[in-house]
Write an enzyme that holds these catalytic residues in place. Structure first.
Site, PDB file in Angstrom:
ATOM      1  N   THR A  86       0.857  -1.184   0.000  1.00 57.42           N
ATOM      2  CA  THR A  86       0.000   0.000   0.000  1.00 57.42           C
ATOM      3  C   THR A  86       0.886   1.224   0.000  1.00 57.42           C
ATOM      4  OG1 THR A  86      -1.817  -1.068   1.176  1.00 57.42           O
ATOM      5  CG2 THR A  86      -1.628   1.256   1.516  1.00 57.42           C
ATOM      6  N   VAL A 126     -12.296  -6.173  -0.702  1.00 58.23           N
ATOM      7  CA  VAL A 126     -11.924  -4.787  -0.387  1.00 58.23           C
ATOM      8  C   VAL A 126     -11.210  -4.804   0.952  1.00 58.23           C
ATOM      9  CG1 VAL A 126     -12.833  -2.502   0.198  1.00 58.23           C
ATOM     10  CG2 VAL A 126     -13.820  -3.794  -1.711  1.00 58.23           C
ATOM     11  N   GLY A 127     -10.078  -4.112   1.037  1.00 55.64           N
ATOM     12  CA  GLY A 127      -9.311  -4.067   2.283  1.00 55.64           C
ATOM     13  C   GLY A 127      -9.656  -2.852   3.121  1.00 55.64           C
ATOM     14  N   GLY A 182      -0.996  -2.994   5.995  1.00 57.32           N
ATOM     15  CA  GLY A 182      -0.876  -4.289   6.650  1.00 57.32           C
ATOM     16  C   GLY A 182      -2.001  -5.182   6.215  1.00 57.32           C
TER      17      GLY A 182
HETATM   18  N1  ASP Z   1      -3.931  -2.904   3.903  1.00 58.12           N
HETATM   19  C1  ASP Z   1      -3.912  -3.301   2.518  1.00 58.12           C
HETATM   20  C2  ASP Z   1      -5.086  -4.193   2.250  1.00 58.12           C
HETATM   21  O1  ASP Z   1      -5.364  -5.044   3.055  1.00 58.12           O
HETATM   22  C3  ASP Z   1      -2.677  -3.989   2.117  1.00 58.12           C
HETATM   23  C4  ASP Z   1      -1.395  -3.409   2.656  1.00 58.12           C
HETATM   24  O2  ASP Z   1      -1.379  -2.383   3.276  1.00 58.12           O
HETATM   25  O3  ASP Z   1      -0.358  -4.008   2.467  1.00 58.12           O
HETATM   26  O4  ASP Z   1      -5.678  -4.064   1.215  1.00 58.12           O
END
Ligand code: ASP
Length: 292
Positions: free
Chosen positions: A159, A188-189, A210
């Site tokens: 991200t 969706v995150g 994360g």
């Molecule tokens: N938080 C993001 C998601 O879960 C991924 C990431 O931050 O690495 O979509």
């Protein structure tokens, strides 16, 4: 009116990967420098976080924008959010296909829609009049920064994000992501979920990275603001406790946050987090490896 400003960026938290991070570090340093100059010259935090995240998206160094990984069906579905702390106006897009800058799309939702989060075909239709740059041939355009998990069972993810305090005391946050490598179509995150992966109000601005499912289940970004507001916690303490909640559920990751006094924090519980900070107090740091 305060003359202080701060800008913090991240390029994702996760496991240490083999490879030369010099290019990513140089790009993040240049993005920080440009954003710091913009803040010093009085630009609003909201514009600066958008511009910084768009640069990180376009760079291909991170799992967002050009560097995003495809989902389980080989399609690119991206998520992004942006929030103005002064007004609490927010815009998000999720599982968006075919736009070069998801954060620019999120900004259109903030500026021109009465809604906060748009997805799917409706989002694409809403965005049409704004003539944002499109991705015509995804297989040629995208250069996935990661194509396979480092360890078996690892949720490869990434991200980018930015938080800023401007010289008029306004805070803003923006986050953009490709989500998880090989994710289920439609997944969706936390990044586009206001209060989970992205938040800005009159006290703090937060952008998380994360394993998004855990960050949603802990409402991490809004929780940091609540801890500052109700428990009178300092920014670093609030962020540390919020990440500890994620860890107790079995997740890891990191975040960047800034408060209205210009204090910043960049904690992470994963092996590393690409990150950088610049401020009117003369601080300037970029790190892509373990601890700075
Ligand atoms: N938080 C993001 C998601 O879960 C991924 C990431 O931050 O690495 O979509």
């Amino acid at each position: 009116m305060s003359a202080a400003w701060s800008l913090v960026l991240h390029g994702g938290a996760g496991p240490l990967r083999e490879g030369d991070e010099a290019g990513a570090e140089a790009h993040m340093a240049a993005t920080l420098r440009a954003g710091g100059d913009a803040l010093a010259s009085g630009r609003p935090a909201l514009d600066v976080v958008q511009t910084a995240v768009a640069a990180l998206e376009e760079s291909g160094f991170h799992i967002a924008g050009r560097g995003a990984s495809p989902n389980a069906e080989g399609r690119w579905e991206l998520d992004a959010a942006i929030m103005n702390g002064q007004t609490r106006e927010a815009g998000s897009v999720a599982a968006l296909r075919g736009f070069r800058s998801p954060v620019a799309a999120a900004r259109k939702v903030l500026d021109h829609s009465p809604h906060v989060l748009l997805v799917g075909k409706g989002a694409t239709r809403f965005l049409k009049p704004y003539r944002l740059a499109r991705v015509r041939n995804p297989r040629e355009y995208y250069r996935p920064a990661v194509t396979r998990p480092v360890a078996p069972g690892e949720l490869a993810h990434g991200t980018v994000g930015a938080v800023a305090l401007d010289t008029r005391g306004r805070l803003a946050a923006a986050t953009s992501t490709g989500g998880l490598l090989g994710k289920t179509p439609g997944r969706v995150g936390d990044s586009p979920i206001i209060g989970a992966g992205t938040w800005a109000d009159e006290r703090v601005a937060v952008s998380c990275t994360g394993q998004g499912e855990y960050f949603m289940r802990c409402a991490v970004a809004a929780d940091i603001s609540a801890r500052v507001r109700y428990a009178r916690a300092g920014l670093g303490e609030a962020a540390g406790h919020a990440l500890e909640d994620v860890r107790l559920l079995g997740g890891d990751g990191g975040l960047i946050a800034v408060d209205v006094l210009g204090n910043v924090t960049m904690p992470f519980t994963s092996q590393t987090m690409k990150r950088g900070v610049a401020s009117s107090a003369g601080r300037f740091e970029v790190a892509t490896r373990r601890r700075a």
